[in-house]
Design a protein around this motif. Structure first.
Motif, PDB file in Angstrom:
ATOM      1  N   HIS A  60       0.954  -1.168   0.091  1.00 16.93           N
ATOM      2  CA  HIS A  60      -0.043   0.036   0.094  1.00 16.93           C
ATOM      3  C   HIS A  60       0.987   1.163   0.064  1.00 16.93           C
ATOM      4  O   HIS A  60       0.419   2.275  -0.518  1.00 16.93           O
ATOM      5  CB  HIS A  60      -0.718  -0.007   1.312  1.00 16.93           C
ATOM      6  CG  HIS A  60      -1.729  -1.166   1.165  1.00 16.93           C
ATOM      7  ND1 HIS A  60      -2.378  -1.646   0.137  1.00 16.93           N
ATOM      8  CD2 HIS A  60      -2.052  -2.013   2.288  1.00 16.93           C
ATOM      9  CE1 HIS A  60      -3.264  -2.906   0.465  1.00 16.93           C
ATOM     10  NE2 HIS A  60      -3.201  -2.943   1.986  1.00 16.93           N
ATOM     11  N   PHE A  61       1.983   1.087   0.842  1.00 20.14           N
ATOM     12  CA  PHE A  61       2.791   2.490   0.696  1.00 20.14           C
ATOM     13  C   PHE A  61       3.517   2.462  -0.692  1.00 20.14           C
ATOM     14  O   PHE A  61       3.529   3.639  -1.118  1.00 20.14           O
ATOM     15  CB  PHE A  61       4.042   2.368   1.822  1.00 20.14           C
ATOM     16  CG  PHE A  61       3.415   2.551   3.199  1.00 20.14           C
ATOM     17  CD1 PHE A  61       2.771   3.842   3.433  1.00 20.14           C
ATOM     18  CD2 PHE A  61       3.599   1.835   4.139  1.00 20.14           C
ATOM     19  CE1 PHE A  61       2.331   4.273   4.651  1.00 20.14           C
ATOM     20  CE2 PHE A  61       3.346   1.848   5.487  1.00 20.14           C
ATOM     21  CZ  PHE A  61       2.428   3.433   5.909  1.00 20.14           C
ATOM     22  N   THR A  62       3.715   1.578  -1.440  1.00 21.85           N
ATOM     23  CA  THR A  62       4.326   1.459  -2.530  1.00 21.85           C
ATOM     24  C   THR A  62       3.379   2.054  -3.605  1.00 21.85           C
ATOM     25  O   THR A  62       3.712   2.870  -4.532  1.00 21.85           O
ATOM     26  CB  THR A  62       4.706  -0.013  -3.089  1.00 21.85           C
ATOM     27  OG1 THR A  62       5.780  -0.468  -2.234  1.00 21.85           O
ATOM     28  CG2 THR A  62       5.235  -0.078  -4.617  1.00 21.85           C
ATOM     29  N   PHE A  90      12.056   4.769   6.410  1.00 20.69           N
ATOM     30  CA  PHE A  90      11.035   3.741   6.081  1.00 20.69           C
ATOM     31  C   PHE A  90      10.577   4.046   4.538  1.00 20.69           C
ATOM     32  O   PHE A  90      10.494   2.908   3.896  1.00 20.69           O
ATOM     33  CB  PHE A  90       9.829   3.817   6.999  1.00 20.69           C
ATOM     34  CG  PHE A  90       8.785   4.393   6.294  1.00 20.69           C
ATOM     35  CD1 PHE A  90       7.584   3.542   5.885  1.00 20.69           C
ATOM     36  CD2 PHE A  90       8.489   5.581   6.475  1.00 20.69           C
ATOM     37  CE1 PHE A  90       6.474   4.142   5.464  1.00 20.69           C
ATOM     38  CE2 PHE A  90       7.373   6.288   6.113  1.00 20.69           C
ATOM     39  CZ  PHE A  90       6.273   5.564   5.334  1.00 20.69           C
ATOM     40  N   SER A  91      10.373   5.062   4.189  1.00 19.77           N
ATOM     41  CA  SER A  91      10.074   5.385   2.752  1.00 19.77           C
ATOM     42  C   SER A  91      10.906   4.996   1.695  1.00 19.77           C
ATOM     43  O   SER A  91      10.607   5.057   0.565  1.00 19.77           O
ATOM     44  CB  SER A  91       9.360   6.728   2.511  1.00 19.77           C
ATOM     45  OG  SER A  91      10.488   7.794   2.678  1.00 19.77           O
ATOM     46  N   THR A  92      12.209   4.701   1.988  1.00 17.85           N
ATOM     47  CA  THR A  92      13.026   4.400   1.191  1.00 17.85           C
ATOM     48  C   THR A  92      12.758   2.922   0.734  1.00 17.85           C
ATOM     49  O   THR A  92      13.149   2.614  -0.704  1.00 17.85           O
ATOM     50  CB  THR A  92      14.634   4.393   1.516  1.00 17.85           C
ATOM     51  OG1 THR A  92      14.748   3.283   2.820  1.00 17.85           O
ATOM     52  CG2 THR A  92      15.137   5.782   2.038  1.00 17.85           C
ATOM     53  N   PHE A  93      12.305   2.043   1.378  1.00 18.03           N
ATOM     54  CA  PHE A  93      11.993   0.873   1.028  1.00 18.03           C
ATOM     55  C   PHE A  93      10.829   0.717   0.086  1.00 18.03           C
ATOM     56  O   PHE A  93      11.036   0.252  -1.007  1.00 18.03           O
ATOM     57  CB  PHE A  93      11.328  -0.025   2.304  1.00 18.03           C
ATOM     58  CG  PHE A  93      12.633  -0.209   3.236  1.00 18.03           C
ATOM     59  CD1 PHE A  93      13.325  -1.570   3.152  1.00 18.03           C
ATOM     60  CD2 PHE A  93      12.912   0.699   4.102  1.00 18.03           C
ATOM     61  CE1 PHE A  93      14.278  -1.903   3.970  1.00 18.03           C
ATOM     62  CE2 PHE A  93      14.008   0.501   5.201  1.00 18.03           C
ATOM     63  CZ  PHE A  93      14.599  -0.995   5.104  1.00 18.03           C
ATOM     64  N   PRO A  94       9.738   1.641   0.201  1.00 24.56           N
ATOM     65  CA  PRO A  94       8.795   1.475  -0.770  1.00 24.56           C
ATOM     66  C   PRO A  94       9.227   2.096  -2.156  1.00 24.56           C
ATOM     67  O   PRO A  94       8.725   1.895  -3.228  1.00 24.56           O
ATOM     68  CB  PRO A  94       7.593   2.093  -0.341  1.00 24.56           C
ATOM     69  CG  PRO A  94       7.952   2.895   0.793  1.00 24.56           C
ATOM     70  CD  PRO A  94       9.187   2.225   1.386  1.00 24.56           C
ATOM     71  N   SER A  95      10.183   3.258  -1.838  1.00 22.86           N
ATOM     72  CA  SER A  95      10.568   3.822  -3.254  1.00 22.86           C
ATOM     73  C   SER A  95      11.329   2.922  -4.233  1.00 22.86           C
ATOM     74  O   SER A  95      11.096   2.698  -5.306  1.00 22.86           O
ATOM     75  CB  SER A  95      11.588   4.999  -2.644  1.00 22.86           C
ATOM     76  OG  SER A  95      11.009   5.813  -2.172  1.00 22.86           O
TER      77      SER A  95
END
Length: 243
Positions: A60-62, A90-95
């Motif tokens: 969902h974050f992706t 944490f937002s580096t992962f979905p990026s």
């Protein structure tokens, strides 16, 4: 949206528990360098809507990131722009994970304080660093180890994504800069280097004596120059020419 050069757009995320306001200092130096900057709040953060689902949260974050880029691509103003993602912690992962989505592509990625080789690390490290409201009884010694293992296992089940992602044409083609602190206790520099080493266009830059998400604050000149030099090469030129 901070409108600069319509041909060069940077989409800024933010860290967990924060909002787009946490990225305003980054937006400022990017805008002053001429870039159009798009800031957004991930779901359950800032002004975004609430999403109480507890399964496949990572997907969902992706989707949040993919949706923002898709909206830019649908705009006549930015349809032909070169676009970079800029994630934090944490937002580096979905990026990075967004590059596994079929048909999705950007021209560059900047990752501040992540991602790491082992997704469990970020959850366990938050506990060890005292960044979570867990009583000492459950955060130190054998009980702390059990708490960390349980928390990370539960979090990984909630995220519901494979990590690190398998190589895709986009991951192998898109240049990425991972910029991390040498004193980062949340996602260690060794973990960031190991992750970046998996993909041919990923490069890790470690800033000595810098803690988690503190690069711009601790080393503003070096941090800014590093990011702008990378974006200048990747958004102004053919990404295939990046060293």
């Amino acid at each position: 949206m901070c409108e600069g050069d319509a041909d060069r757009v940077v989409v800024l995320g933010h860290g967990v528990g924060l909002s787009k306001s946490a990225s305003l200092a980054h937006a400022k130096f990017l805008y002053e360098a001429g870039y159009t900057v798009c800031l957004f709040d991930h779901r359950n953060h800032g002004a975004s809507s609430s999403d109480r689902r507890f399964r496949r949260v990572g997907e969902h974050f992706t989707t949040d990131i993919v949706s923002v880029v898709s909206a830019l691509r649908e705009s006549p103003t930015y349809r032909s722009a070169k676009i970079a993602l800029y994630g934090f912690s944490f937002s580096t992962f979905p990026s990075v994970h967004a590059l596994t989505r079929k048909g999705f592509a950007v021209d560059a990625i900047v990752c501040d304080s992540g991602p790491g080789e082992d997704a469990r690390e970020i959850f366990e490290s938050f506990l060890r660093a005292g960044a979570l409201p867990v009583p000492d009884l459950f955060s130190v010694g054998p009980a702390g180890k059990a708490t960390a293992a349980s928390m990370s296992a539960t979090a990984l089940l909630m995220l519901g994504v494979d990590w690190p992602p398998a190589p895709t044409p986009a991951i192998e083609r898109v240049p990425a800069l991972t910029i991390s602190g040498g004193d980062d206790r949340i996602i260690t520099p060794d973990s960031v280097r190991s992750f970046a080493g998996r993909y041919p266009q990923f490069r890790a830059r470690i800033l000595p004596n810098v803690e988690h998400l503190a690069g711009l604050k601790t080393e503003p000149r070096l941090y800014t120059e590093t990011v702008l030099e990378f974006l200048d090469r990747t958004l102004r030129t053919d990404p295939s020419t990046v060293d």
